[in-house]
Design a protein around this motif. Structure first.
Motif, short mmCIF file in Angstrom:
data_model
loop_
_atom_site.label_atom_id
_atom_site.label_comp_id
_atom_site.label_asym_id
_atom_site.label_seq_id
_atom_site.Cartn_x
_atom_site.Cartn_y
_atom_site.Cartn_z
N TYR A 190 0.82 -1.03 0.07
CA TYR A 190 0.08 -0.01 -0.24
C TYR A 190 0.67 1.28 -0.07
CZ TYR A 190 -4.06 -2.75 0.97
OH TYR A 190 -5.31 -3.71 1.00
N ASP A 191 0.48 1.98 -0.92
CA ASP A 191 1.03 3.37 -0.68
C ASP A 191 0.25 4.41 0.05
OD1 ASP A 191 2.95 2.74 -2.67
OD2 ASP A 191 1.55 3.53 -4.25
N VAL A 192 1.15 5.17 1.02
CA VAL A 192 0.30 5.95 1.90
C VAL A 192 0.88 7.55 2.05
CG1 VAL A 192 1.66 5.32 3.73
CG2 VAL A 192 -0.48 6.45 4.43
N GLN A 193 0.21 8.52 2.28
CA GLN A 193 0.52 10.00 2.23
C GLN A 193 -0.02 10.70 3.29
OE1 GLN A 193 0.00 11.73 -1.71
NE2 GLN A 193 2.00 10.60 -2.53
N ILE A 194 0.57 11.91 3.84
CA ILE A 194 -0.27 12.62 4.79
C ILE A 194 0.15 13.85 4.58
CG2 ILE A 194 1.78 12.31 6.49
CD1 ILE A 194 -0.18 12.34 8.74
N ARG A 195 -0.96 14.82 4.98
CA ARG A 195 -0.46 16.11 5.11
C ARG A 195 -1.39 16.93 6.26
NH1 ARG A 195 -4.48 18.47 -0.02
NH2 ARG A 195 -6.62 18.13 1.00
N GLY A 196 -0.99 18.19 6.68
CA GLY A 196 -1.54 18.79 7.78
C GLY A 196 -2.48 19.84 7.09
N VAL A 197 -3.33 20.15 8.20
CA VAL A 197 -4.39 21.36 7.62
C VAL A 197 -4.50 22.04 8.95
CG1 VAL A 197 -6.46 21.92 6.96
CG2 VAL A 197 -5.48 19.76 6.23
N ASP A 198 -4.61 23.46 9.01
CA ASP A 198 -4.68 24.31 10.09
C ASP A 198 -6.18 24.95 10.39
OD1 ASP A 198 -4.95 26.50 8.48
OD2 ASP A 198 -2.86 27.14 8.92
N THR A 199 -6.74 25.67 11.46
CA THR A 199 -8.01 25.97 11.61
C THR A 199 -8.46 26.93 10.52
OG1 THR A 199 -7.34 27.70 13.08
CG2 THR A 199 -7.80 25.35 14.01
N THR A 200 -7.53 27.54 9.91
CA THR A 200 -8.26 28.73 8.86
C THR A 200 -8.38 27.94 7.50
OG1 THR A 200 -5.82 29.51 8.63
CG2 THR A 200 -7.47 30.54 10.25
N GLY A 201 -7.90 26.55 7.27
CA GLY A 201 -7.97 25.95 6.06
C GLY A 201 -6.73 26.02 5.27
N ASN A 202 -5.73 26.54 5.76
CA ASN A 202 -4.21 26.61 5.12
C ASN A 202 -3.94 24.98 5.06
OD1 ASN A 202 -4.11 29.16 4.59
ND2 ASN A 202 -3.44 29.51 6.74
N THR A 203 -3.52 24.36 4.01
CA THR A 203 -3.39 23.01 3.76
C THR A 203 -1.83 22.92 3.44
OG1 THR A 203 -5.46 22.67 2.93
CG2 THR A 203 -3.95 20.78 2.42
N GLY A 204 -1.23 21.99 4.04
CA GLY A 204 0.11 21.82 3.68
C GLY A 204 0.35 20.82 2.67
N ALA A 205 1.70 20.40 1.98
CA ALA A 205 1.82 19.58 1.00
C ALA A 205 1.73 18.20 1.40
CB ALA A 205 3.00 19.90 0.51
N TRP A 206 1.33 17.27 0.39
CA TRP A 206 1.40 15.94 0.96
C TRP A 206 2.82 15.46 1.19
CZ3 TRP A 206 -2.99 13.48 2.02
CH2 TRP A 206 -4.17 13.69 1.61
N SER A 207 3.08 14.40 2.20
CA SER A 207 4.04 13.77 2.19
C SER A 207 4.68 12.89 1.02
CB SER A 207 4.28 13.17 3.51
OG SER A 207 3.49 11.85 3.32
N ALA A 208 5.93 12.62 1.00
CA ALA A 208 6.39 11.81 -0.08
C ALA A 208 5.52 10.21 0.29
CB ALA A 208 8.09 11.40 -0.13
N THR A 209 5.47 9.77 -0.74
CA THR A 209 4.75 8.25 -0.87
C THR A 209 5.40 7.47 0.11
OG1 THR A 209 3.73 8.63 -3.06
CG2 THR A 209 3.59 6.31 -2.23
N THR A 210 4.92 7.13 1.17
CA THR A 210 5.66 5.70 1.84
C THR A 210 4.76 4.38 1.48
OG1 THR A 210 6.20 7.15 3.62
CG2 THR A 210 6.15 5.03 4.10
N THR A 211 5.51 3.30 1.23
CA THR A 211 4.89 2.14 0.71
C THR A 211 5.26 1.06 1.89
OG1 THR A 211 5.49 2.77 -1.62
CG2 THR A 211 4.87 -0.04 -1.03
#
Length: 955
Positions: free
Chosen positions: A516-537
């Motif tokens: 499985y490939d998995v990615q993660i990103r962070g989002v703050d309370t005002t909706g600012n969205t961080g970049a997706w992390s590199a794919t981890t398998t």
């Protein structure tokens, strides 16, 4: 499939539905409905909304996944439903909800008044006030452009003290409880968590578990300076210092100085010092967090999120010398901590029900794939460090808009995983992802983190192993490339959301051994969205769970072969209950009953799979082994991944038989004993005897005869008609039906709805050439010792619905009677009439006792008039609620006025109509009238004895 509960946070939940769940059930699962998880088995249609208060957990539906399970060929068989807890109705992770667009400004308000002001207005929110407990002190503040969850949490934190912490919770029925922790949770522990030892004491329970203890001083603070409302030089401040002074020293031996700045622009000047002290309280000691995991017990009923428990682990430093308790005769010094998080599985034994927005309930229990893994994870002590930040604003100047963007979270590898069996017996995999919280992209600390987005999908780049046996199942042109004959399905990303206060997440229902490939990103309370992390398998845990040991087979032997039959059951009991990922059975034969299966004893492999288990088709296999001496057979179950079970107990041949596979023809002229079992028997007729009591099956049908030779039952094969002489009974006890039970009332049908002796019945009687029918309930005593029953009686000229006496069948209360000329409804008891209604072609009549010519009271309505029979009420006996009464009085001779009193005070004013009898003519007027009487004035004065006649109408 698990539930995650978090104190004063949204948490999460997810359940998996079975493939083949009916479409109407899937369509009923609408967004923002509610799912209730209740211990035990209850009927949602019977208990309805009562389940909201008895449920262990109630969640809000926010996600539905309809996908394809790669294990089967059935389309759309990967069905999941998930969401968050009831706290969402106060504001979700994006602070959406009943936001205060107009300012709410409590001023020197009590805690209860403040909470009620901050709850959504009636009809505008899903949370209403439950029990609001009193809290000492008054609150002043201003709340605008924020959700109720943020505001209520702010108020509870502000009004908390070290000795009286204040909190809140949203109940399953959508009500809010708020107040001191001692009113909401268990603050005097009845449970102790110990690294070693477990058991029960008179008032205490110790739980066994594996523990992870974390203690640190990373957030330790000696002074807090809080920046409250205002800008620039006008910023209001508040401060708080640790008391007593810390015992820690710097390198030069000076008292430790660790000052923390906290920014809360929404805090008023009056609350600044209180908020500073509240922030300091979070950092004045070491951070203690205890995570325990157990599969030996269910913590439900022992404690719940928010309760306090004793924690004792001297090796980890979890002791408090100022506290001493006695457990099982031993004095220990535990630490009191609060349960802040809990993860638990939804296993068999729970009722799962869905409540739609219109209040209707759907039972989902039979469609749920329950988990077999009962491991529970509980966090005791602190939340994740991100939750301890009291501010969501940057220090220094306060910009109008939040421009900070979360950086990229970093996965912590390797991930933890395990294989498990789902409710259908298939092996699935689970994995726990872990990551480190990021900073903002500019390097600053994330103070306004809201949640993490996680997405995962099957890795299509990995080369999956395949055997030539597997390749033989497909056509050459269906294969991929030579290096990779099987490519993984190219599924789209699946998404999940995790609150910012968590740094772990659990993925369930994964295919074992698949990448499985998995990615993660962070989002703050005002909706600012961080970049997706590199794919981890990662590769999900392979299937390492062997099938259960099978039961011993049944064996029949002959001179030329052994025939083995197996009903795919477990050695522990039952049939067709082996795991659904079963592939085949190995058959081993030897001369010793306790032999060890090996390659030399293997005589064959016979297919056995989930289809045979579901259809309950036994395995039948013939081994070409000549039985000249005793032979013993053992079988081994092998699943699709090649895992083998232990060998079954041995079974020996039961008889020296020649099986039908070795007989080409058979002619039988006479069978004198034994039992014939076959599907090929064809005959002209089968009968038990030629005369007397007998049964006969022929091309005509099925027949039964009594000892006198009379045919008592005949089922006609051509028409399907069935004729029966005698009673027809659907059962001997309990709920049943009987036709022609006795010869008293024939024909008759009796209905027994329960195991008692009472029954309702339908019978038919004749009157000349007419056929009449009665529908009768069972007899009962209404309280006066005379049994009655309800009867509907239909004849050619009359129909009647009535309560009648069982002994005389006379009317006993209300009844309705219809004939060809009249409709009549009324009350009659033992011949005495009461109120009635009747109608015919000439008139309608309503009243009381029409057969009493002296005292009867009724109205007749005909085409040209209305006629009243009876008497009107006399004002002397008037009641306060009479609407009409009449009367006459004889006032004093020569008087010019008269005042009449009704006696009682009427409910409302009366309007009198008055006339005067005298031997002269008068002018008259009613000069006063109310609810107690009236006054009449005449001119000239009365000449002789005079009388006043009147009618009074109440308005």
């Amino acid at each position: 499939m698990a539930v995650q509960e978090v104190l004063k946070a949204l948490g999460s939940w997810q359940i998996k539905l079975k493939s083949g769940t009916p479409r109407d059930v899937l369509d009923a699962l609408d967004y923002f409905g509610h799912v209730a998880i209740i211990p035990g088995r209850l009927d949602p249609l019977q208990y309805g909304d009562n389940l909201l208060t008895t449920a262990r957990y109630v969640g809000v539906v926010r996600t539905k996944t309809i996908g394809d399970d790669g294990r089967t060929n059935a389309p759309m068989d990967d069905l999941t439903v998930g969401g968050v807890g009831m706290a969402m109705w106060l504001g979700d992770e994006d602070n959406k909800g009943s936001v205060y667009e107009n300012a709410v400004e409590p001023a020197s308000a009590t805690f209860a008044d403040t909470i009620n002001m901050l709850l959504p207005a009636s009809g505008a929110g899903a949370v209403t006030a439950g029990t609001i407990y009193p809290v000492a002190g008054l609150y002043t503040g201003r709340h605008q452009y924020e959700s109720p969850r943020t505001a209520i949490t702010y108020v509870c934190d502000t009004m908390s003290t070290d000795s009286v912490p204040v909190s809140w919770r949203v109940n399953g029925d959508g009500t809010l409880d708020a107040g001191p922790d001692e009113d909401l949770f268990v603050t005097e522990p009845t449970c102790v968590l110990m690294a070693v030892g477990s058991g029960e004491d008179m008032t205490m329970r110790a739980l066994p578990s594996s523990m992870d203890v974390t203690r640190d001083v990373e957030d330790y603070t000696t002074r807090v300076v809080l920046l409250a409302e205002g800008e620039g030089t006008t910023i209001a401040t508040g401060s708080a210092d640790i008391t007593p002074a810390t015992g820690y020293k710097d390198i030069h031996g000076n008292p430790l100085n660790m000052t923390r700045l906290v920014s809360e622009s929404g805090t008023e000047t009056a609350n600044a010092t209180t908020r500073a002290q509240l922030a300091l309280n979070q950092y004045t000691s070491t951070r203690n967090a205890l995570t325990l995991s157990t599969a030996d017990y269910d913590v439900h009923g022992t404690f719940q999120v928010g309760d306090r428990v004793w924690v004792y682990d001297p090796d980890a430093g979890l002791i408090d010398t100022s506290t001493e308790i006695t457990f099982r005769g031993q004095r220990i010094n535990p630490l009191k901590l609060q349960v802040t998080e809990a993860n638990w599985a939804v296993t068999a034994g729970y009722t799962v029900a869905y409540r739609a927005g219109d209040g209707t309930w759907t039972d989902l229990t039979q469609y749920i794939e329950f988990e077999t893994d009962t491991t529970s994870t509980v966090t005791v002590g602190d939340f994740s460090r991100q939750l301890t930040n009291s501010s969501t604003e940057p220090i220094g100047s306060r910009p109008n808009s939040d421009t900070s963007v979360p950086g990229v979270p970093t996965f912590v590898e390797p991930f933890l995983g395990a294989a498990y069996l789902d409710d259908r017996g298939f092996t699935r995999a689970r994995v726990i992802l872990s990551w480190n919280a990021p900073n903002n992209v500019d390097g600053s600390t994330v103070l306004d983190g809201d949640h993490y987005d996680i997405r995962y999908a099957i890795d299509t780049d990995m080369i999956y192993p395949a055997t030539w046996a597997a390749c033989s199942q497909i056509r050459w042109e269906d294969m991929q490339i030579w290096a990779q004959p099987f490519a993984a399905p190219d599924n789209q990303w699946q998404y999940m959301t995790v609150a910012w206060d968590h740094t772990t997440a659990e993925l369930l229902d994964l295919s074992p051994g698949i990448g499985y490939d998995v990615q993660i990103r962070g989002v703050d309370t005002t909706g600012n969205t961080g970049a997706w992390s590199a794919t981890t398998t990662f590769v999900a845990t392979s299937d390492n769970i062997p099938p259960s040991t099978p039961a011993p087979p049944s064996v029949a032997g002959s001179r030329i072969a052994l025939q083995i039959t197996h009903e795919l059951g477990k050695s522990s009991g039952g049939t067709f209950n082996l795991e659904s990922d079963l592939d085949h059975l190995e058959v081993h034969v030897d001369y010793e009953p306790t032999f060890t299966p090996s390659d030399s004893t293997l005589k064959g492999k016979v297919p056995a799979n989930a289809g045979m288990i579901q259809a309950q088709i036994p395995v039948v296999y013939t081994v070409q082994v000549e039985e000249t001496s005793a032979r013993y057979v053992r079988v081994i179950a092998v699943d699709k991944a090649g895992n083998k079970s232990g060998p079954s107990d041995s079974a020996s041949a039961t008889a020296l038989l020649i099986d039908d596979a070795h007989i080409s023809d058979l002619t039988v002229s006479k069978v004198t004993a034994g039992t014939i079992t076959a599907s090929w028997v064809m005959a002209g007729e089968i009968k038990t005897a030629d005369t007397g009591a007998r049964a006969r099956i022929s091309a005509d049908g099925y027949e039964l005869y009594n000892s006198a030779g009379t045919r008592t039952l005949f089922a006609d094969a051509d028409t399907g008609d069935v004729s029966i002489i005698g009673q027809l009974v659907s059962g001997t006890s309990g709920k049943r039906m009987e036709i022609n039970p006795t010869a008293t009332f024939l024909p008759e049908i009796r209905f027994y709805p329960d195991s008692g002796s009472n029954f309702a019945y339908i019978n038919a009687v004749s009157s000349g050439s007419d056929s009449n029918i009665g529908v009768n309930g069972s007899a009962y005593d209404p309280g006066d010792g005379i049994d009655v029953f309800a009867r509907c009686f239909l004849t050619s000229g009359t129909s009647e619905l009535a309560l009648v006496r069982e002994d005389t069948q006379a009317r006993r209360g209300p009844y309705v009677r219809l004939t060809s000329s009249v409709f009549f409804a009324g009350w009659n008891s033992n011949g005495s009439d009461g109120g009635f209604y009747s109608a015919d072609s000439n008139k309608g009549r309503v009243g009381w006792n029409p057969n009493d010519t002296t005292h009867g009271q009724y109205f007749d309505f005909v085409s040209d008039r209305t006629r009243h029979v009876g008497r009107w009420a006399d004002f002397i006996a008037a009641d306060t609620n009479d609407g009409l009464f009449t009367g006459s009085v004889s006032p004093t001779s020569g008087a010019s006025s008269y005042s009449a009193s009704f006696g009682p005070t009427m409910l409302t004013q009366m309007l009198p109509l008055v006339s005067v009898r005298d031997d002269i003519v008068h002018q008259q007027a009613i000069t006063a009238s109310d609810d107690t009487g009236f006054t009449i004035t005449i001119s000239p004065a009365a000449h002789t004895d005079w009388a006043v006649y009147f009618w009074c109408f109440r308005i």
